[in-house]
Design a protein around this motif. Structure first.
Motif, short mmCIF file in Angstrom:
data_model
loop_
_atom_site.label_atom_id
_atom_site.label_comp_id
_atom_site.label_asym_id
_atom_site.label_seq_id
_atom_site.Cartn_x
_atom_site.Cartn_y
_atom_site.Cartn_z
N LEU A 97 32.08 30.98 32.18
CA LEU A 97 32.84 31.03 30.93
C LEU A 97 34.00 30.04 30.91
N ASP A 98 34.55 29.72 32.08
CA ASP A 98 35.65 28.75 32.18
C ASP A 98 36.84 29.11 31.29
N LEU A 128 30.41 35.15 34.26
CA LEU A 128 31.56 35.08 35.15
C LEU A 128 32.40 33.87 34.79
N GLN A 129 33.60 33.78 35.33
CA GLN A 129 34.46 32.66 34.96
C GLN A 129 33.97 31.33 35.52
N ASP A 130 33.51 31.33 36.76
CA ASP A 130 33.07 30.08 37.37
C ASP A 130 32.12 30.43 38.51
N VAL A 131 30.83 30.25 38.30
CA VAL A 131 29.87 30.65 39.32
C VAL A 131 29.95 29.79 40.58
N SER A 132 30.67 28.65 40.50
CA SER A 132 30.85 27.82 41.70
C SER A 132 31.99 28.32 42.57
N ASN A 133 32.86 29.17 42.01
CA ASN A 133 33.95 29.74 42.78
C ASN A 133 33.39 30.74 43.78
N LEU A 179 30.31 41.40 32.58
CA LEU A 179 31.22 40.48 31.90
C LEU A 179 32.57 40.40 32.59
N MET A 180 32.98 39.16 32.93
CA MET A 180 34.33 38.86 33.39
C MET A 180 34.98 38.12 32.22
N PRO A 181 35.62 38.83 31.30
CA PRO A 181 35.92 38.28 29.98
C PRO A 181 36.96 37.16 29.97
#
Length: 330
Positions: free
Chosen positions: A96-97, A65-70, A120-122
């Motif tokens: 992935l940031d 994912l792009q940011d698991v803290s989001n 996948l969040m590409p």
């Protein structure tokens, strides 16, 4: 490994030495083996013991994912975990940031560990680097963004519609100077939300003003600064549309600091914890994360169980949740 050895004209032991980065192999032989590896799409198995299972599965799923803290990514991950728990499957998650190289490296690592499937969040523009894995049967489901360069299952929401709902709501309150705080234009979701923003203005006969659009904002701090610039302009907006939850947080902080939270309307895209108890409560475009997670889990586990039907592209509808901040009149 037998296939690689045969193609390279070497022994299996030599292949093992090359893929494990051991010494004792001449450079020309290393090159032949690496060429054979690339040609055959071979991946060294770091969890070979898992292949002793009757079903040859590792009972692991990769979630990039792009940011698991989001809050959006975290809620999505939790939804997938709940579904995986019933199947005694472990989730390996990473952020992935928006870094394309990081995505490819992490995918490579997960494939080598023989995960049973991949969420996948590409961050990449194209994902055809996954073609070999898809042909070999690796289940891949895309979330939040549709794949490009390959065809695979995806679960997204109608981002353009969500942004359009937000702007139309502000227009209905009487606003005509509406500013947008957006993410990188190269991001698929950010681009769609910007399109929805423009479409709503065009439908109302309001020309878009470049000075009312702030994009390439990556954090709440970026949004804080951008909102300040907008409010300090010669003709400040009467309403803000924040096209991501972290950007809405930055805008909220700026409005509260300026004492303008009850004077400037604000609608955010994506809900987040405590959004309903700020003063005034934040009006948002909400994605049903539980529904998204359930759809992702359903497609991913169906593929793992052998479903070989054509890829499915699920598009869910976002919802406007009025709470107060978006109902402030100019």
């Amino acid at each position: 490994m037998r296939d690689v050895a045969a193609l390279a004209g070497v022994s299996i032991k030599t292949v093992s030495r090359v893929v494990n980065r051991e010494g004792g192999v001449t450079p020309d032989v290393v090159a032949r083996v690496e060429n054979a590896v690339a040609q055959l799409g071979y991946r060294h198995n770091l969890a070979a013991s898992n292949l002793r299972r009757v079903n040859s599965r590792s009972a692991m799923i990769g979630a990039l994912l792009q940011d698991v803290s989001n809050s959006f990514s975290a809620s999505l991950l939790r939804s997938l975990e709940d579904a995986a728990r019933d199947r005694d499957v472990v989730i390996i998650a990473s952020s992935l940031d928006e870094e394309a190289d990081r995505e490819r490296e992490l995918v490579e690592g997960l494939v080598r560990r023989r995960v049973d499937g991949l969420l996948l969040m590409p961050a990449t523009d194209r994902q055809d680097y996954l073609s070999d894995e898809l042909r070999s049967g690796l289940p891949v489901v895309f979330v939040d963004r549709r794949p490009n360069g390959i065809d695979a299952d995806s679960v997204t929401i109608d981002n353009a519609l969500g942004a359009q709902l937000a702007v139309e709501h502000l227009l209905a309150q009487g606003h005509r100077r509406i500013a947008m705080l957006g993410d990188l234009p190269t991001i698929q979701t950010a681009s769609a939300r910007a399109s929805g923003f423009r479409a709503a203005l065009a439908k109302a006969g309001i020309p878009e003003e470049a000075g009312l659009v702030e994009v390439s904002l990556r954090s709440s701090e970026d949004a804080f600064a951008a909102a300040g610039r907008l409010l300090d302009s010669a003709e400040p907006p009467t309403a803000l549309f924040a096209a991501r939850n972290s950007l809405a947080i930055g805008a909220l902080r700026l409005l509260h600091q300026r004492g303008a939270s009850r004077r400037i309307a604000l609608v955010g895209f994506d809900d987040f914890p405590l959004a309903d108890i700020v003063d005034p409560p934040l009006t948002v475009i909400r994605q049903d994360v539980n529904a998204i997670g359930a759809a992702v889990a359903r497609r991913l586990f169906a593929r793992i169980d052998g479903d070989d039907s054509v890829p499915e592209h699920i598009v869910l509808t976002p919802k406007l949740v009025p709470r107060g901040s978006g109902e402030i009149r100019p």
